[in-house]
Enzyme design. Structure first.
Site, mmCIF file in Angstrom:
data_model
loop_
_atom_site.group_PDB
_atom_site.id
_atom_site.type_symbol
_atom_site.label_atom_id
_atom_site.label_comp_id
_atom_site.label_asym_id
_atom_site.label_seq_id
_atom_site.Cartn_x
_atom_site.Cartn_y
_atom_site.Cartn_z
ATOM 1 N N GLY A 98 0.035 5.601 -4.292
ATOM 2 C CA GLY A 98 -0.542 6.903 -4.641
ATOM 3 C C GLY A 98 0.045 8.016 -3.794
ATOM 4 O O GLY A 98 0.393 9.090 -4.290
ATOM 5 N N ASP A 103 0.833 -1.210 0.000
ATOM 6 C CA ASP A 103 0.000 0.000 0.000
ATOM 7 C C ASP A 103 0.868 1.261 0.000
ATOM 8 O O ASP A 103 1.988 1.264 0.509
ATOM 9 C CB ASP A 103 -0.920 -0.022 1.232
ATOM 10 C CG ASP A 103 -2.062 0.977 1.107
ATOM 11 O OD1 ASP A 103 -2.419 1.348 -0.037
ATOM 12 O OD2 ASP A 103 -2.593 1.399 2.147
ATOM 13 N N LEU A 136 10.909 -20.425 -5.095
ATOM 14 C CA LEU A 136 9.934 -19.517 -4.478
ATOM 15 C C LEU A 136 8.603 -19.534 -5.223
ATOM 16 O O LEU A 136 8.571 -19.450 -6.456
ATOM 17 C CB LEU A 136 10.505 -18.085 -4.508
ATOM 18 C CG LEU A 136 9.552 -16.961 -4.083
ATOM 19 C CD1 LEU A 136 9.326 -16.978 -2.573
ATOM 20 C CD2 LEU A 136 10.106 -15.596 -4.511
ATOM 21 N N ARG A 148 -0.624 9.472 -9.740
ATOM 22 C CA ARG A 148 -0.712 8.208 -8.990
ATOM 23 C C ARG A 148 -0.107 7.040 -9.762
ATOM 24 O O ARG A 148 0.511 6.155 -9.181
ATOM 25 C CB ARG A 148 -2.182 7.891 -8.662
ATOM 26 C CG ARG A 148 -2.787 8.798 -7.598
ATOM 27 C CD ARG A 148 -4.245 8.411 -7.339
ATOM 28 N NE ARG A 148 -4.342 7.039 -6.870
ATOM 29 C CZ ARG A 148 -4.195 6.664 -5.594
ATOM 30 N NH1 ARG A 148 -3.962 7.562 -4.660
ATOM 31 N NH2 ARG A 148 -4.291 5.392 -5.261
ATOM 32 N N ARG A 202 2.323 -4.890 6.047
ATOM 33 C CA ARG A 202 1.585 -3.858 5.316
ATOM 34 C C ARG A 202 2.415 -2.585 5.308
ATOM 35 O O ARG A 202 2.824 -2.090 6.366
ATOM 36 C CB ARG A 202 0.209 -3.560 5.938
ATOM 37 C CG ARG A 202 -0.539 -2.480 5.119
ATOM 38 C CD ARG A 202 -1.987 -2.314 5.489
ATOM 39 N NE ARG A 202 -2.631 -1.398 4.546
ATOM 40 C CZ ARG A 202 -3.889 -1.451 4.163
ATOM 41 N NH1 ARG A 202 -4.683 -2.380 4.656
ATOM 42 N NH2 ARG A 202 -4.382 -0.589 3.289
ATOM 43 N N GLU A 226 -12.287 -4.617 -4.145
ATOM 44 C CA GLU A 226 -12.850 -3.276 -3.927
ATOM 45 C C GLU A 226 -12.135 -2.211 -4.775
ATOM 46 O O GLU A 226 -12.626 -1.089 -4.902
ATOM 47 C CB GLU A 226 -12.738 -2.881 -2.441
ATOM 48 C CG GLU A 226 -13.711 -3.626 -1.531
ATOM 49 C CD GLU A 226 -13.346 -5.078 -1.306
ATOM 50 O OE1 GLU A 226 -12.142 -5.379 -1.192
ATOM 51 O OE2 GLU A 226 -14.253 -5.937 -1.277
ATOM 52 N N TRP A 232 2.870 7.987 -2.229
ATOM 53 C CA TRP A 232 4.285 8.164 -2.588
ATOM 54 C C TRP A 232 4.410 9.121 -3.772
ATOM 55 O O TRP A 232 5.235 10.047 -3.772
ATOM 56 C CB TRP A 232 4.902 6.804 -2.936
ATOM 57 C CG TRP A 232 6.331 6.881 -3.359
ATOM 58 C CD1 TRP A 232 7.427 6.916 -2.550
ATOM 59 C CD2 TRP A 232 6.817 6.957 -4.710
ATOM 60 N NE1 TRP A 232 8.573 7.007 -3.315
ATOM 61 C CE2 TRP A 232 8.229 7.031 -4.647
ATOM 62 C CE3 TRP A 232 6.208 6.963 -5.967
ATOM 63 C CZ2 TRP A 232 9.026 7.113 -5.782
ATOM 64 C CZ3 TRP A 232 6.997 7.051 -7.099
ATOM 65 C CH2 TRP A 232 8.399 7.110 -7.007
ATOM 66 N N HIS A 287 2.330 3.599 -9.015
ATOM 67 C CA HIS A 287 2.125 2.169 -9.312
ATOM 68 C C HIS A 287 3.299 1.602 -10.112
ATOM 69 O O HIS A 287 3.727 0.477 -9.908
ATOM 70 C CB HIS A 287 0.813 1.966 -10.074
ATOM 71 C CG HIS A 287 -0.395 2.357 -9.267
ATOM 72 N ND1 HIS A 287 -0.565 1.956 -7.955
ATOM 73 C CD2 HIS A 287 -1.482 3.118 -9.568
ATOM 74 C CE1 HIS A 287 -1.712 2.450 -7.495
ATOM 75 N NE2 HIS A 287 -2.276 3.165 -8.451
HETATM 76 C C1 IPE Z 1 -5.324 -2.649 -0.099
HETATM 77 O O1 IPE Z 1 -5.023 -1.310 -0.288
HETATM 78 C C2 IPE Z 1 -5.363 -3.360 -1.412
HETATM 79 C C3 IPE Z 1 -4.071 -3.574 -2.048
HETATM 80 C C4 IPE Z 1 -2.919 -3.270 -1.557
HETATM 81 C C5 IPE Z 1 -4.142 -4.215 -3.328
HETATM 82 P P1 IPE Z 1 -6.170 -0.208 -0.434
HETATM 83 O O2 IPE Z 1 -5.485 1.073 -0.656
HETATM 84 O O3 IPE Z 1 -7.156 -0.638 -1.449
HETATM 85 O O4 IPE Z 1 -6.860 -0.287 0.998
HETATM 86 P P2 IPE Z 1 -7.754 0.774 1.784
HETATM 87 O O5 IPE Z 1 -8.783 1.282 0.831
HETATM 88 O O6 IPE Z 1 -6.833 1.860 2.243
HETATM 89 O O7 IPE Z 1 -8.315 -0.010 2.925
HETATM 90 C C1 IPE Z 2 -1.444 0.313 -3.354
HETATM 91 O O1 IPE Z 2 -1.288 1.680 -3.375
HETATM 92 C C2 IPE Z 2 -1.780 -0.280 -4.686
HETATM 93 C C3 IPE Z 2 -3.177 -0.723 -4.817
HETATM 94 C C4 IPE Z 2 -4.070 -0.689 -3.887
HETATM 95 C C5 IPE Z 2 -3.579 -1.211 -6.104
HETATM 96 P P1 IPE Z 2 -2.524 2.673 -3.368
HETATM 97 O O2 IPE Z 2 -2.922 2.949 -4.779
HETATM 98 O O3 IPE Z 2 -3.615 2.187 -2.496
HETATM 99 O O4 IPE Z 2 -1.844 3.953 -2.739
HETATM 100 P P2 IPE Z 2 -2.457 4.933 -1.668
HETATM 101 O O5 IPE Z 2 -2.892 4.082 -0.504
HETATM 102 O O6 IPE Z 2 -3.597 5.638 -2.312
HETATM 103 O O7 IPE Z 2 -1.327 5.819 -1.310
HETATM 104 MG MG MG Z 3 -4.068 2.431 -0.548
#
Ligand code: IPE
Ligand code: IPE
Ligand code: MG
Length: 255
Positions: A37, A34, A145, A47, A202, A81, A39, A51
């Site tokens: 975005g 996580d 692995l 964003r 996480r 989600e 970062w 990724h």
């Molecule tokens: C969890 O991150 C899902 C993945 C890392 C793929 P999210 O960014 O979707 O989680 P929430 O919305 O902060 O709970």
């Molecule tokens: C994790 O980073 C990647 C996915 C959930 C796909 P995010 O895209 O959730 O990044 P933040 O949490 O918005 O910073």
């Molecule tokens: Mg996130």
């Protein structure tokens, strides 16, 4: 026996040169990747650049897991989600498996890595599924692995569909209600042939599971970091594993 992980022995002052007990490496490490975005936002970038850089962290984590002798690395790449996000972001995320595998599949094959996928494949764009399928097919005999991508994965849906499948078997008389045990349910999940995660990591500072492996993490050790996923690398994996090795796992019993 406490040893220094071999390839870091020479860099005794490097932060990653921590004591790592090679006899107590977690078999299964699962990571909620996580913070991509945030970062990017920190650097004033879109964003999707986050990724893209997250993909590089996937490579670093995979190589480090392989070197540490971890058996299974499960990476939460897209949740059931995450479809709620803007279409262009979802489209970009769905192009990443292809991009990652185009760059890395040959090296993964060389390193004897077995690529797998855990999630609801029917909703994936065909190009995403095709890339994963090719990687799985070409690495299925590999014995190193297991690199398991949780892609369009959600625990509630996994459990619901598993229970529905079991109910169908009861309906047809192939199973009786007494056959429904914890063992049967656990082994019928998408991760059914994998050990439960020993260590769940996480990144990104949030302290929640976000619908990830809720059944399987009942007794996982949890490790959180405020670092964003694109900042994750070997040093953080070693730090998490070292912390894991300092924990006492009691499973409800006494140590
Ligand atoms: C969890 O991150 C899902 C993945 C890392 C793929 P999210 O960014 O979707 O989680 P929430 O919305 O902060 O709970
Ligand atoms: C994790 O980073 C990647 C996915 C959930 C796909 P995010 O895209 O959730 O990044 P933040 O949490 O918005 O910073
Ligand atoms: Mg996130």
């Amino acid at each position: 026996m406490i040893k220094l992980f071999k390839s870091w022995r020479k860099k005794a002052n490097a932060p990653e040169a921590m004591a790592t007990d090679l006899d107590n490496i977690p078999k299964h490490v699962a990571i909620i990747m996580d913070g991509n975005g945030r970062w990017a936002r920190k650097l004033g970038l879109p964003r999707i650049v986050g990724h893209r850089n997250g993909m590089k962290a996937v490579k670093r984590a995979t190589m480090a897991a392989d070197e540490l002798g971890i058996s299974v690395l499960t990476l939460y790449a897209f949740s059931t989600e995450n479809w709620k996000r803007p279409k262009e972001e979802v489209d970009y995320l769905m192009s990443l498996p292809q991009e990652f595998l185009a760059l890395e599949l040959e090296e993964l094959i060389e390193k004897n890595v077995q690529v797998r996928m855990m999630g609801h494949t029917d909703e994936l764009p065909s190009h995403t599924f095709a890339a994963m399928e090719e990687a799985m097919e070409r690495t299925k005999q590999n014995t190193g692995l297991i690199l398991n991508f949780a892609l369009n994965y959600g625990s509630h849906r996994e459990i619901t569909e598993t229970v529905r499948g079991i109910a169908e078997k009861v309906k047809t008389g192939d199973l009786s209600p007494e056959d429904i045990t914890e063992q049967l349910l656990g082994s019928s999940l998408l991760s059914g042939d994998l050990p439960d995660p020993d260590l769940l990591i996480r990144t990104g500072g949030e302290l929640r599971l976000s619908n990830f492996m809720l059944w399987q993490t009942a007794y996982s050790e949890l490790w959180f970091t405020d670092l964003y996923w694109p900042e994750f690398g070997r040093a953080q994996l070693v730090e998490a594993v070292s912390e894991y090795q300092r924990r006492t796992r009691r499973y409800g019993g006494l140590s």
